[in-house]
Design a protein around this motif. Structure first.
Motif, PDB file in Angstrom:
ATOM      1  N   THR A  48      31.394 -46.570 -20.276  1.00 35.24           N
ATOM      2  CA  THR A  48      31.769 -46.947 -21.644  1.00 35.24           C
ATOM      3  C   THR A  48      30.816 -46.308 -22.640  1.00 35.24           C
ATOM      4  OG1 THR A  48      32.629 -49.055 -20.830  1.00 35.24           O
ATOM      5  CG2 THR A  48      32.200 -48.897 -23.203  1.00 35.24           C
ATOM      6  N   VAL A  49      29.535 -46.302 -22.311  1.00 31.69           N
ATOM      7  CA  VAL A  49      28.538 -45.648 -23.162  1.00 31.69           C
ATOM      8  C   VAL A  49      28.861 -44.166 -23.276  1.00 31.69           C
ATOM      9  CG1 VAL A  49      26.107 -45.025 -23.415  1.00 31.69           C
ATOM     10  CG2 VAL A  49      26.729 -47.313 -22.603  1.00 31.69           C
ATOM     11  N   GLU A  50      29.143 -43.535 -22.149  1.00 31.70           N
ATOM     12  CA  GLU A  50      29.478 -42.100 -22.158  1.00 31.70           C
ATOM     13  C   GLU A  50      30.710 -41.833 -23.011  1.00 31.70           C
ATOM     14  OE1 GLU A  50      27.746 -39.628 -21.212  1.00 31.70           O
ATOM     15  OE2 GLU A  50      26.283 -40.577 -19.902  1.00 31.70           O
ATOM     16  N   ARG A  51      31.692 -42.714 -22.957  1.00 30.99           N
ATOM     17  CA  ARG A  51      32.910 -42.544 -23.758  1.00 30.99           C
ATOM     18  C   ARG A  51      32.584 -42.630 -25.242  1.00 30.99           C
ATOM     19  NH1 ARG A  51      36.542 -39.666 -24.701  1.00 30.99           N
ATOM     20  NH2 ARG A  51      36.734 -39.472 -22.473  1.00 30.99           N
ATOM     21  N   HIS A  52      31.736 -43.599 -25.629  1.00 34.72           N
ATOM     22  CA  HIS A  52      31.344 -43.724 -27.035  1.00 34.72           C
ATOM     23  C   HIS A  52      30.567 -42.487 -27.494  1.00 34.72           C
ATOM     24  CE1 HIS A  52      32.802 -47.697 -27.960  1.00 34.72           C
ATOM     25  NE2 HIS A  52      32.127 -48.256 -26.966  1.00 34.72           N
ATOM     26  N   VAL A  53      29.663 -42.005 -26.654  1.00 34.55           N
ATOM     27  CA  VAL A  53      28.890 -40.799 -26.990  1.00 34.55           C
ATOM     28  C   VAL A  53      29.830 -39.615 -27.170  1.00 34.55           C
ATOM     29  CG1 VAL A  53      27.207 -39.128 -26.108  1.00 34.55           C
ATOM     30  CG2 VAL A  53      26.736 -41.576 -25.938  1.00 34.55           C
ATOM     31  N   GLU A  54      30.786 -39.478 -26.277  1.00 34.89           N
ATOM     32  CA  GLU A  54      31.753 -38.385 -26.383  1.00 34.89           C
ATOM     33  C   GLU A  54      32.588 -38.507 -27.660  1.00 34.89           C
ATOM     34  OE1 GLU A  54      33.791 -34.869 -25.286  1.00 34.89           O
ATOM     35  OE2 GLU A  54      31.838 -35.704 -24.829  1.00 34.89           O
ATOM     36  N   ASN A  55      32.991 -39.738 -28.012  1.00 36.85           N
ATOM     37  CA  ASN A  55      33.757 -39.948 -29.245  1.00 36.85           C
ATOM     38  C   ASN A  55      32.946 -39.521 -30.468  1.00 36.85           C
ATOM     39  OD1 ASN A  55      35.959 -40.940 -27.858  1.00 36.85           O
ATOM     40  ND2 ASN A  55      35.431 -43.078 -28.205  1.00 36.85           N
ATOM     41  N   VAL A  56      31.661 -39.895 -30.495  1.00 39.30           N
ATOM     42  CA  VAL A  56      30.795 -39.501 -31.613  1.00 39.30           C
ATOM     43  C   VAL A  56      30.643 -37.982 -31.634  1.00 39.30           C
ATOM     44  CG1 VAL A  56      28.473 -39.639 -32.593  1.00 39.30           C
ATOM     45  CG2 VAL A  56      29.571 -41.698 -31.673  1.00 39.30           C
ATOM     46  N   ARG A  57      30.460 -37.391 -30.465  1.00 39.75           N
ATOM     47  CA  ARG A  57      30.313 -35.940 -30.386  1.00 39.75           C
ATOM     48  C   ARG A  57      31.550 -35.234 -30.951  1.00 39.75           C
ATOM     49  NH1 ARG A  57      31.484 -31.644 -28.019  1.00 39.75           N
ATOM     50  NH2 ARG A  57      32.941 -32.549 -26.542  1.00 39.75           N
ATOM     51  N   LEU A  58      32.714 -35.746 -30.620  1.00 40.00           N
ATOM     52  CA  LEU A  58      33.956 -35.150 -31.130  1.00 40.00           C
ATOM     53  C   LEU A  58      34.097 -35.363 -32.632  1.00 40.00           C
ATOM     54  CD1 LEU A  58      36.385 -36.132 -28.231  1.00 40.00           C
ATOM     55  CD2 LEU A  58      35.498 -33.849 -28.757  1.00 40.00           C
ATOM     56  N   LYS A  59      33.759 -36.550 -33.113  1.00 37.43           N
ATOM     57  CA  LYS A  59      33.865 -36.844 -34.544  1.00 37.43           C
ATOM     58  C   LYS A  59      32.895 -36.009 -35.369  1.00 37.43           C
ATOM     59  CE  LYS A  59      35.594 -41.571 -34.104  1.00 37.43           C
ATOM     60  NZ  LYS A  59      35.302 -43.001 -34.357  1.00 37.43           N
ATOM     61  N   THR A  60      31.732 -35.726 -34.799  1.00 36.86           N
ATOM     62  CA  THR A  60      30.735 -34.936 -35.519  1.00 36.86           C
ATOM     63  C   THR A  60      30.913 -33.439 -35.286  1.00 36.86           C
ATOM     64  OG1 THR A  60      29.150 -35.208 -33.701  1.00 36.86           O
ATOM     65  CG2 THR A  60      28.986 -36.757 -35.554  1.00 36.86           C
ATOM     66  N   ARG A  61      31.832 -33.101 -34.392  1.00 38.66           N
ATOM     67  CA  ARG A  61      32.121 -31.704 -34.047  1.00 38.66           C
ATOM     68  C   ARG A  61      30.859 -30.968 -33.575  1.00 38.66           C
ATOM     69  NH1 ARG A  61      36.108 -30.407 -39.120  1.00 38.66           N
ATOM     70  NH2 ARG A  61      37.762 -31.785 -38.428  1.00 38.66           N
ATOM     71  N   THR A  62      30.097 -31.650 -32.725  1.00 35.95           N
ATOM     72  CA  THR A  62      28.892 -31.053 -32.172  1.00 35.95           C
ATOM     73  C   THR A  62      29.155 -30.580 -30.749  1.00 35.95           C
ATOM     74  OG1 THR A  62      28.126 -33.289 -31.630  1.00 35.95           O
ATOM     75  CG2 THR A  62      27.278 -32.312 -33.642  1.00 35.95           C
ATOM     76  N   ARG A  63      28.360 -29.622 -30.287  1.00 38.32           N
ATOM     77  CA  ARG A  63      28.616 -28.955 -29.010  1.00 38.32           C
ATOM     78  C   ARG A  63      28.198 -29.761 -27.788  1.00 38.32           C
ATOM     79  NH1 ARG A  63      25.608 -25.379 -31.673  1.00 38.32           N
ATOM     80  NH2 ARG A  63      26.777 -24.194 -33.173  1.00 38.32           N
ATOM     81  N   ASN A  64      27.121 -30.513 -27.919  1.00 39.03           N
ATOM     82  CA  ASN A  64      26.608 -31.274 -26.779  1.00 39.03           C
ATOM     83  C   ASN A  64      25.791 -32.453 -27.297  1.00 39.03           C
ATOM     84  OD1 ASN A  64      24.002 -30.183 -27.460  1.00 39.03           O
ATOM     85  ND2 ASN A  64      24.544 -28.331 -26.315  1.00 39.03           N
ATOM     86  N   ARG A  65      25.233 -33.222 -26.365  1.00 38.70           N
ATOM     87  CA  ARG A  65      24.501 -34.426 -26.743  1.00 38.70           C
ATOM     88  C   ARG A  65      23.274 -34.101 -27.611  1.00 38.70           C
ATOM     89  NH1 ARG A  65      23.265 -39.706 -23.359  1.00 38.70           N
ATOM     90  NH2 ARG A  65      25.354 -39.241 -22.677  1.00 38.70           N
ATOM     91  N   ALA A  66      22.528 -33.075 -27.248  1.00 41.40           N
ATOM     92  CA  ALA A  66      21.339 -32.711 -28.025  1.00 41.40           C
ATOM     93  C   ALA A  66      21.715 -32.306 -29.449  1.00 41.40           C
ATOM     94  CB  ALA A  66      20.596 -31.581 -27.335  1.00 41.40           C
TER      95      ALA A  66
END
Length: 81
Positions: A40-58
């Motif tokens: 669930t945490v990974e899904r939220h992180v991925e959602n934020v990554r997509l919303k911010t249009r960033t390439r990776n977690r860093a």
């Protein structure tokens, strides 16, 4: 250009999780802290990554810090200690 949480459509849970991630917590550590599943945490992180249009977690972490999107730093600081 500094963005606001409302402009990106981040939920309060996404902001909470990304705040903990910015302090270096892993998905497992965040999951334990919030009593949710690591996936669930990974899904939220991925959602934020997509919303911010960033390439990776860093890149996402740098982006949210630069744009001041992490507001719940007190919660995050307590989790790290």
């Amino acid at each position: 250009m500094v963005l606001e949480n409302t402009e990106l459509g981040l939920t309060s849970r996404e902001r909470e999780i990304v705040g903990l991630v910015t302090f270096g917590l892993s998905a497992k550590e965040v999951a334990i802290q919030l009593s949710i599943a690591p996936c669930t945490v990974e899904r939220h992180v991925e959602n934020v990554r997509l919303k911010t249009r960033t390439r990776n977690r860093a890149h996402m972490v740098a982006y949210v810090i630069f744009n001041g999107l992490v507001g719940d730093t007190i919660i995050a600081q307590e989790a790290v200690q």
